[in-house]
Design an enzyme around this catalytic site. Structure first.
Site, short mmCIF file in Angstrom:
data_model
loop_
_atom_site.label_atom_id
_atom_site.label_comp_id
_atom_site.label_asym_id
_atom_site.label_seq_id
_atom_site.Cartn_x
_atom_site.Cartn_y
_atom_site.Cartn_z
N CYS A 2 21.44 -35.06 -7.06
CA CYS A 2 21.48 -36.30 -6.29
C CYS A 2 22.88 -36.87 -6.51
O CYS A 2 23.58 -36.51 -7.43
CB CYS A 2 20.45 -37.31 -6.80
SG CYS A 2 18.77 -36.75 -6.66
N ARG A 27 25.66 -33.57 -2.45
CA ARG A 27 24.81 -33.37 -3.63
C ARG A 27 23.32 -33.51 -3.30
O ARG A 27 22.46 -33.18 -4.11
CB ARG A 27 25.17 -34.37 -4.73
CG ARG A 27 26.61 -34.29 -5.22
CD ARG A 27 26.88 -35.34 -6.27
NE ARG A 27 26.00 -35.16 -7.40
CZ ARG A 27 26.26 -34.32 -8.41
NH1 ARG A 27 27.37 -33.61 -8.39
NH2 ARG A 27 25.43 -34.18 -9.41
N TRP A 75 18.23 -35.64 -3.46
CA TRP A 75 17.72 -34.30 -3.24
C TRP A 75 16.34 -34.31 -3.91
O TRP A 75 16.23 -34.45 -5.12
CB TRP A 75 18.63 -33.25 -3.89
CG TRP A 75 18.25 -31.83 -3.58
CD1 TRP A 75 18.58 -31.12 -2.47
CD2 TRP A 75 17.45 -30.95 -4.38
NE1 TRP A 75 18.06 -29.86 -2.52
CE2 TRP A 75 17.34 -29.73 -3.68
CE3 TRP A 75 16.82 -31.08 -5.61
CZ2 TRP A 75 16.63 -28.63 -4.18
CZ3 TRP A 75 16.12 -29.99 -6.11
CH2 TRP A 75 16.03 -28.79 -5.39
N ASN A 99 19.67 -39.66 -11.35
CA ASN A 99 19.87 -38.25 -11.03
C ASN A 99 19.35 -37.46 -12.22
O ASN A 99 19.82 -37.62 -13.33
CB ASN A 99 21.36 -37.95 -10.80
CG ASN A 99 21.61 -36.47 -10.58
OD1 ASN A 99 20.71 -35.76 -10.12
ND2 ASN A 99 22.79 -36.00 -10.93
N GLY A 100 18.33 -36.62 -11.97
CA GLY A 100 17.78 -35.81 -13.06
C GLY A 100 16.27 -35.70 -12.92
O GLY A 100 15.71 -35.98 -11.87
N GLU A 481 27.21 -11.32 -2.59
CA GLU A 481 27.76 -12.63 -2.22
C GLU A 481 27.72 -12.81 -0.71
O GLU A 481 27.35 -13.89 -0.22
CB GLU A 481 29.19 -12.76 -2.74
CG GLU A 481 29.94 -13.99 -2.27
CD GLU A 481 29.24 -15.32 -2.57
OE1 GLU A 481 28.29 -15.32 -3.38
OE2 GLU A 481 29.61 -16.33 -1.96
N LYS A 485 25.72 -15.94 1.18
CA LYS A 485 26.39 -16.83 2.14
C LYS A 485 25.59 -16.94 3.42
O LYS A 485 25.32 -18.01 3.93
CB LYS A 485 27.80 -16.32 2.45
CG LYS A 485 28.83 -16.54 1.39
CD LYS A 485 29.34 -17.96 1.26
CE LYS A 485 28.59 -18.83 0.31
NZ LYS A 485 28.36 -18.44 -1.05
N GLU A 488 21.93 -18.63 2.96
CA GLU A 488 21.82 -20.03 2.51
C GLU A 488 22.25 -21.03 3.59
O GLU A 488 21.82 -22.18 3.56
CB GLU A 488 22.58 -20.28 1.22
CG GLU A 488 24.08 -20.29 1.33
CD GLU A 488 24.73 -20.70 -0.01
OE1 GLU A 488 24.19 -21.56 -0.71
OE2 GLU A 488 25.77 -20.14 -0.33
N HIS A 504 15.04 4.39 -0.22
CA HIS A 504 13.89 4.41 -1.13
C HIS A 504 12.90 3.30 -0.82
O HIS A 504 12.31 2.70 -1.71
CB HIS A 504 14.38 4.31 -2.58
CG HIS A 504 15.22 5.48 -2.99
ND1 HIS A 504 14.69 6.71 -3.31
CD2 HIS A 504 16.57 5.62 -3.05
CE1 HIS A 504 15.67 7.56 -3.59
NE2 HIS A 504 16.82 6.92 -3.44
N LYS A 603 24.74 -29.05 -3.89
CA LYS A 603 25.95 -28.37 -4.37
C LYS A 603 25.86 -28.01 -5.84
O LYS A 603 26.33 -26.96 -6.25
CB LYS A 603 27.16 -29.28 -4.14
CG LYS A 603 28.48 -28.65 -4.57
CD LYS A 603 28.79 -27.40 -3.78
CE LYS A 603 30.09 -26.76 -4.19
NZ LYS A 603 30.30 -25.45 -3.51
C1 AGP Z 1 26.68 -20.78 -3.65
O1 AGP Z 1 27.10 -20.78 -2.30
C2 AGP Z 1 25.52 -21.70 -3.89
N1 AGP Z 1 25.82 -23.02 -3.51
C3 AGP Z 1 24.99 -21.59 -5.30
O2 AGP Z 1 24.50 -20.27 -5.47
C4 AGP Z 1 25.97 -21.87 -6.45
O3 AGP Z 1 26.93 -20.85 -6.53
C5 AGP Z 1 25.20 -21.91 -7.77
O4 AGP Z 1 24.28 -22.98 -7.71
C6 AGP Z 1 26.09 -22.06 -9.00
O5 AGP Z 1 26.78 -23.29 -8.94
P1 AGP Z 1 27.98 -23.53 -9.98
O6 AGP Z 1 29.04 -22.50 -9.69
O7 AGP Z 1 28.43 -24.93 -9.74
O8 AGP Z 1 27.41 -23.33 -11.37
#
Ligand code: AGP
Length: 608
Positions: A2, A27, A75, A99-100, A481, A485, A488, A504, A603
């Site tokens: 958040c 966030r 969030w 936040n938490g 990766e 991308k 997500e 397989h 994020k």
């Molecule tokens: C990546 O595009 C995502 N947003 C997510 O997987 C991110 O890499 C992951 O949460 C780790 O975040 P950090 O690098 O801030 O630890």
């Protein structure tokens, strides 16, 4: 997860809160709200709504002269997305944002019979009720807050207004991030991250855990739980507001894809001396890399995939044993570490709770903890014994791009240093590698030239329900990766698969028109991957091939081919991933999705 912000000072607080929340919206963006002392009286007004900050602006009136308040963009964790569950929460004489996650909120409800006071399904409102109860008991904000947090378990960053204390904000944190600052001729700020108040100052301090802050127009008082005054340790950020803005790009993600050449340049340049890796600017001497018995790379998501690329390089080039661990798994396993284990923790935000917890566990076994982090002064940076900052600048888009390539570049510097210190890399070979690393920004610039061609694939991608990224060796790591991308930010179910493994079982999912992004950049397995590609092509896949081939003469191999300049195999990651990033971006926007704020995500994952 958040975004929180607080301000008290000489400016109109509503503008500062709303603009700050706009910066923090990456966030979390399920709901938003503000609370402020109306016209500086002891009446606390609250405006909140489900939706984004823009929706909150619509419900805010601006007929008030208020100068102290708090704001939140959510969030959702405990309690669904609704106006009732939006922060701030008010109970009695207390208004609060959080936040938490308060792990023991149900026990607290039972212990103090708080249920009658609760209107929402959130743990946050329970925290507000408990603090209010303690306030009724002690009639003192600090005593109430200390007593309440003493009973809470979990991660929290609180900003609290007490009705009888207009003009003041109280704050305290545990695990969840919070930074603060006092800016002359403005006032006192507190926020989840400094982008919220960067318009006013570049100086800030990280709020230490379990320290109680009192923010007023005159400044910020900080004390530990015993009441001892503690002076803040101010830091200065090395980027400016523009870096946190879109600068004409349609989305932060596209801007950050294009920032990769400069991000990598800024990350590697300070660590190269005479064409060799040199970490003296980071206060890291070679002893860290001496007598290393084994290496464990720990991270989450994209940061983990960057670590996998780095590990592949360390293992394949120097034969040094490396394992990669998912942080959320590592933290609950029995670590196989010793005092000579090197643990490399990678995190863009430096606040990912699973990665932080894994670092704390690893620190019980070895002092050789090195973090690769993008946010200066973040928790992981402060708690690792050594830190290598990537200088990618603020990465606002939820989908990580420039942080990933900067992390890989940092890993490559570490790998060469490990090779040199262990005697497994000759100096000439090391210099040759570093000279190639210095050309990576240009490699990426070349790939950015493919943007229009990639955008042209949008119509082929937007209707896909599944997609596969396949490759062997380093290409398989890159595929992971690339797959993340796409899924997500476009919500297409994408999977990365070792090309040789597809037959397989999973190839049963490949049918007419299914996009297969085939990465064939590794020379030693190129022909094998081409065979695997043919297997998918034979089942109707729509194959997008990325390879060093100058051109593909056999049209039966693929539908689209992206030629990448012939660089050493370990460096193709910087070329290939840019194509994958742009493919994800244009597929997302082609589906009408905001790639900067994909559903269900945030994020920085600061809750378990
Ligand atoms: C990546 O595009 C995502 N947003 C997510 O997987 C991110 O890499 C992951 O949460 C780790 O975040 P950090 O690098 O801030 O630890």
């Amino acid at each position: 997860m958040c975004g929180i912000i607080g301000f008290t000072g000489s400016h109109h607080v509503q503008d500062i809160l709303l603009n700050g929340l706009q910066r923090l919206e990456y966030r979390g963006y399920d709901s938003a709200g503000i609370a402020y002392f109306r016209d500086d009286s002891n009446h606390i007004s609250i405006r909140k709504t489900a939706g984004k900050v823009s929706d909150l602006r619509a419900v805010c009136d601006d007929d008030n002269e208020s100068h102290c308040g708090i704001g939140h963009t959510r969030w959702a964790t405990h309690g669904g997305v609704s106006t009732t569950n939006a922060h701030p929460h008010r109970v009695g004489r207390v208004a609060l944002i959080h936040n938490g996650i308060i792990e023991n909120y149900k026990e607290l409800i039972a212990k103090y019979n708080l249920a009658p006071q609760l209107k929402s399904q959130t743990d946050t409102e329970v925290a507000a009720a408990l603090i209010n109860k303690k306030y009724d008991e002690f009639n003192d904000p600090k005593k109430a807050l200390k007593a309440a947090v003493n009973e809470m378990e979990g991660a929290f960053a609180f900003c609290i207004l007490f009705r009888e204390d207009p003009g003041k904000i109280y704050a305290i944190r545990n695990v969840s991030p919070m930074v603060a600052t006092f800016a002359e001729n403005a006032g006192s700020f507190i926020a989840s991250d400094l982008t919220a108040f960067l318009d006013f100052t570049k100086n800030y301090f990280v709020v230490p855990e379990y320290h109680l802050l009192t923010l007023s127009n005159d400044g910020i008082e900080m004390e530990d739980l015993e009441g001892n005054t503690v002076e803040p340790e101010y830091l200065t950020v090395d980027w400016d507001v523009d870096a946190a803005e879109k600068e004409g790009y349609a989305h932060y993600m596209l801007k950050e894809i294009h920032e990769q050449p400069s991000a990598i340049e800024k990350t590697i340049a300070p660590r190269i001396k005479d064409s060799l890796p040199d970490f003296s600017v980071d206060g890291i001497d070679d002893s860290l890399f001496e007598n290393v018995s084994d290496i464990t790379v720990i991270a989450c998501g994209t940061a983990l995939y960057a670590g996998m690329v780095g590990a592949q390089m360390i293992k394949n080039r120097f034969g040094i044993p490396v394992t990669c661990a998912v942080a959320s798994e590592f933290r609950y396993e029995r670590p196989v570490l010793n005092e000579n284990s090197l643990v490399i923790v990678c995190s863009q935000s430096g606040e990912t709770i699973d990665t932080l917890a894994a670092l704390r566990l690893a620190s019980e076994y070895t002092k050789k903890t090195l973090s690769i982090v993008n946010v200066k002064g973040s928790s992981i940076a402060r708690e690792s014994n050594y830190v290598l900052y990537t200088h990618a600048g603020p990465e606002i888009a939820v989908a990580s791009t420039k942080a990933y390539t900067s992390q890989v570049a940092a890993f490559y510097l570490i790998a060469i240093k490990l090779g040199l210190v262990s005697g497994k890399a000759s100096e000439p070979r090391a210099k040759e590698f570093i000279e190639t690393l210095k050309t990576v920004p240009n490699m990426i610039k070349t790939m950015l030239g493919y943007e229009d061609r990639v955008a042209g694939l949008t119509k082929r991608m937007v209707n896909a329900t599944d997609a596969f990224f396949i490759g062997r060796g380093l290409d398989y790591q890159i595929a992971m990766e690339g797959s993340l991308k796409l899924k997500e930010i476009s919500y297409i179910h994408a999977e990365a698969y070792a090309a040789g493994e597809l037959k397989h079982g999973t190839i049963s999912l490949v049918e007419e028109g299914v996009p297969v992004i085939a990465i064939a950049s590794q020379s030693n397995v190129y022909s094998k991957v081409i065979s695997n590609i043919r297997e998918t092509e034979a089942r109707g896949a729509y194959v997008i091939l990325i390879s060093k081939d100058p051109e593909v003469t056999d049209p039966s191999i693929c539908d689209v081919h992206f030629h990448i300049p012939d660089v050493p195999d370990e460096f193709t990651v910087f070329e290939v991933i840019v194509i994958c990033q742009m493919l994800a971006y244009y597929t997302s926007t082609g589906k009408g999705i905001d790639p900067d704020k994909p559903r269900n995500l945030a994020k920085s994952v600061t809750v378990e």
